[in-house]
Design an enzyme around this catalytic site. Structure first.
Site, PDB file in Angstrom:
ATOM      1  N   PHE A  43       0.849  -1.188   0.000  1.00 20.94           N
ATOM      2  CA  PHE A  43       0.000   0.000   0.000  1.00 20.94           C
ATOM      3  C   PHE A  43       0.884   1.237   0.000  1.00 20.94           C
ATOM      4  O   PHE A  43       1.776   1.378   0.841  1.00 20.94           O
ATOM      5  CB  PHE A  43      -0.926  -0.003   1.219  1.00 20.94           C
ATOM      6  CG  PHE A  43      -2.077  -0.953   1.081  1.00 20.94           C
ATOM      7  CD1 PHE A  43      -3.338  -0.488   0.765  1.00 20.94           C
ATOM      8  CD2 PHE A  43      -1.891  -2.318   1.232  1.00 20.94           C
ATOM      9  CE1 PHE A  43      -4.400  -1.366   0.609  1.00 20.94           C
ATOM     10  CE2 PHE A  43      -2.945  -3.211   1.078  1.00 20.94           C
ATOM     11  CZ  PHE A  43      -4.203  -2.727   0.764  1.00 20.94           C
ATOM     12  N   ALA A  44       0.638   2.130  -0.960  1.00 17.96           N
ATOM     13  CA  ALA A  44       1.387   3.386  -1.063  1.00 17.96           C
ATOM     14  C   ALA A  44       0.368   4.503  -1.219  1.00 17.96           C
ATOM     15  O   ALA A  44      -0.006   4.879  -2.327  1.00 17.96           O
ATOM     16  CB  ALA A  44       2.350   3.340  -2.246  1.00 17.96           C
ATOM     17  N   VAL A  45      -0.093   5.014  -0.084  1.00 18.63           N
ATOM     18  CA  VAL A  45      -1.176   5.992  -0.053  1.00 18.63           C
ATOM     19  C   VAL A  45      -0.641   7.306   0.510  1.00 18.63           C
ATOM     20  O   VAL A  45       0.166   7.317   1.443  1.00 18.63           O
ATOM     21  CB  VAL A  45      -2.355   5.473   0.801  1.00 18.63           C
ATOM     22  CG1 VAL A  45      -3.472   6.505   0.875  1.00 18.63           C
ATOM     23  CG2 VAL A  45      -2.884   4.164   0.225  1.00 18.63           C
ATOM     24  N   TYR A  48       3.275   8.467   1.490  1.00 21.89           N
ATOM     25  CA  TYR A  48       4.082   7.244   1.521  1.00 21.89           C
ATOM     26  C   TYR A  48       4.513   6.825   0.125  1.00 21.89           C
ATOM     27  O   TYR A  48       5.543   6.155  -0.036  1.00 21.89           O
ATOM     28  CB  TYR A  48       3.297   6.114   2.199  1.00 21.89           C
ATOM     29  CG  TYR A  48       3.355   6.159   3.700  1.00 21.89           C
ATOM     30  CD1 TYR A  48       4.094   5.233   4.413  1.00 21.89           C
ATOM     31  CD2 TYR A  48       2.683   7.143   4.417  1.00 21.89           C
ATOM     32  CE1 TYR A  48       4.156   5.266   5.801  1.00 21.89           C
ATOM     33  CE2 TYR A  48       2.735   7.200   5.801  1.00 21.89           C
ATOM     34  CZ  TYR A  48       3.474   6.256   6.489  1.00 21.89           C
ATOM     35  OH  TYR A  48       3.548   6.306   7.857  1.00 21.89           O
ATOM     36  N   ASP A 134       4.317  -3.859   4.314  1.00 20.18           N
ATOM     37  CA  ASP A 134       4.312  -2.407   4.442  1.00 20.18           C
ATOM     38  C   ASP A 134       5.294  -1.819   3.436  1.00 20.18           C
ATOM     39  O   ASP A 134       6.321  -2.431   3.107  1.00 20.18           O
ATOM     40  CB  ASP A 134       4.738  -1.990   5.847  1.00 20.18           C
ATOM     41  CG  ASP A 134       3.643  -2.235   6.881  1.00 20.18           C
ATOM     42  OD1 ASP A 134       2.510  -2.580   6.490  1.00 20.18           O
ATOM     43  OD2 ASP A 134       3.940  -2.083   8.087  1.00 20.18           O
ATOM     44  N   ASP A 136       7.071   1.052   3.908  1.00 21.49           N
ATOM     45  CA  ASP A 136       8.179   1.801   4.507  1.00 21.49           C
ATOM     46  C   ASP A 136       9.286   0.868   5.012  1.00 21.49           C
ATOM     47  O   ASP A 136       9.676   0.883   6.180  1.00 21.49           O
ATOM     48  CB  ASP A 136       7.689   2.740   5.617  1.00 21.49           C
ATOM     49  CG  ASP A 136       6.869   2.036   6.677  1.00 21.49           C
ATOM     50  OD1 ASP A 136       6.454   0.871   6.460  1.00 21.49           O
ATOM     51  OD2 ASP A 136       6.630   2.652   7.728  1.00 21.49           O
ATOM     52  N   HIS A 156       8.122  -9.946  15.514  1.00 26.29           N
ATOM     53  CA  HIS A 156       8.444  -8.520  15.582  1.00 26.29           C
ATOM     54  C   HIS A 156       9.865  -8.347  16.119  1.00 26.29           C
ATOM     55  O   HIS A 156      10.238  -8.936  17.136  1.00 26.29           O
ATOM     56  CB  HIS A 156       7.452  -7.816  16.493  1.00 26.29           C
ATOM     57  CG  HIS A 156       7.389  -6.339  16.311  1.00 26.29           C
ATOM     58  ND1 HIS A 156       8.451  -5.504  16.603  1.00 26.29           N
ATOM     59  CD2 HIS A 156       6.392  -5.527  15.860  1.00 26.29           C
ATOM     60  CE1 HIS A 156       8.110  -4.256  16.346  1.00 26.29           C
ATOM     61  NE2 HIS A 156       6.869  -4.239  15.884  1.00 26.29           N
ATOM     62  N   GLU A 226      -2.670  -4.785  13.361  1.00 28.81           N
ATOM     63  CA  GLU A 226      -1.675  -5.681  13.931  1.00 28.81           C
ATOM     64  C   GLU A 226      -2.208  -6.400  15.165  1.00 28.81           C
ATOM     65  O   GLU A 226      -1.906  -7.579  15.385  1.00 28.81           O
ATOM     66  CB  GLU A 226      -0.411  -4.903  14.268  1.00 28.81           C
ATOM     67  CG  GLU A 226       0.726  -5.776  14.772  1.00 28.81           C
ATOM     68  CD  GLU A 226       2.037  -5.012  14.828  1.00 28.81           C
ATOM     69  OE1 GLU A 226       2.681  -4.898  13.774  1.00 28.81           O
ATOM     70  OE2 GLU A 226       2.387  -4.521  15.924  1.00 28.81           O
TER      71      GLU A 226
END
Length: 277
Positions: A43-45, A48, A134, A136, A156, A226
């Site tokens: 997703f690049a909204v 971002y 993601d 980023d 994580h 998450e």
């Protein structure tokens, strides 16, 4: 058994993938007999897109499932701004239009809805496995066939050594993401998850329905999707878990158990990037 310094198998028998626990050549022989295409959604909204997407895609071309057919699915509010890269043979890029949201938390939670809808349509006819990541972050090492399984999640990097009493599960009993004392296995990072298309479809739909349930209760899970992903994998055990090598924060002092990094966090600029576009 090839790594004595880390946990390599869950109590329910699923492997935890670390450097040194798999043989790439054996995997190539096994999967070479299959007609595989692997999907990668991102997703690049809003801001971002400009900040992260090009580096994510360029490094994916260098390191993600190299030598195999891959379809990148870019979910964005501005398809025309998606960089057009020279892709290797057998690899392609598609865009999917989504709406920007006023709050970054809503973008985060709506991701599960958008993915669930997309997996109902062409994606599951085009690929067998799909990973959701993601934007980023960027690849710095091989991310290959060892990551494939029916359902895949990620430890994580900040919490993989912590006991479940100290990890940030949602502790609000009103939330559908609630995990009580003694519940939860590991703390999973929603920056990377995947598996067979039908399994990922079930995960995303279940998490979105949980988000809707929270909205009806007037609550929001502690870490948005998450938190719901952690609840889902407590109830539906993953078939494979990726070690923090597969999404490492370079700000953490590297310990001896992290022999390589394959995907790393990009510089975070939350205050600027999460402002309404």
């Amino acid at each position: 058994r090839s790594r004595q310094d880390v946990l390599t198998c869950t109590p329910w028998g699923s492997p935890i993938v670390w450097e040194g626990t798999f043989d790439p050549e054996i995997l190539r022989q096994e999967y070479g007999r299959r007609n595989l295409t692997i999907g990668l959604t991102v997703f690049a909204v809003g801001r971002y897109l400009e900040k992260y997407l090009e580096q994510f895609l360029e490094t994916a071309e260098e390191h993600f499932m190299v030598g195999w057919r891959v379809i990148y699915y870019v979910f964005t509010d501005r398809p025309g701004a998606v960089p057009r890269l020279g892709l290797a043979p057998g690899r392609q890029l598609q865009t999917r239009m989504v709406e920007n949201q006023k709050r970054w938390q809503d973008i985060s939670m709506m991701r599960m809805h958008w993915l669930s809808q997309a997996l109902d349509t062409a994606i599951c006819r085009e690929v067998q496995y799909v990973f959701c990541m993601d934007v980023d972050q960027f690849f710095v090492g091989a991310f290959g066939l060892e990551a494939l399984a029916e359902s895949v999640t990620l430890l994580h990097s900040y919490f993989y050594r912590w006991t479940r009493s100290y990890v940030p599960y949602d502790r609000n009993p009103r939330s559908a993401a609630f995990l009580g004392p003694g519940e939860g296995d590991f703390y999973y990072h929603a920056a990377v998850f995947g598996g067979l298309c039908p399994r990922v479809k079930n995960l995303t739909e279940s998490c979105f329905q949980a988000v809707l349930q929270d909205k009806r209760q007037g609550v929001e899970a502690r870490w948005q999707e998450e938190s719901h992903l952690n609840k889902y994998f407590w109830q539906h055990k993953p078939a494979k878990i990726l070690s923090p090598e597969y999404c490492w924060d370079q700000a953490i002092r590297r310990r001896g158990d992290i022999r390589v990094a394959r995907l790393v966090w990009a510089e975070k600029q939350y205050r600027r990037l999460r402002q309404a576009a």
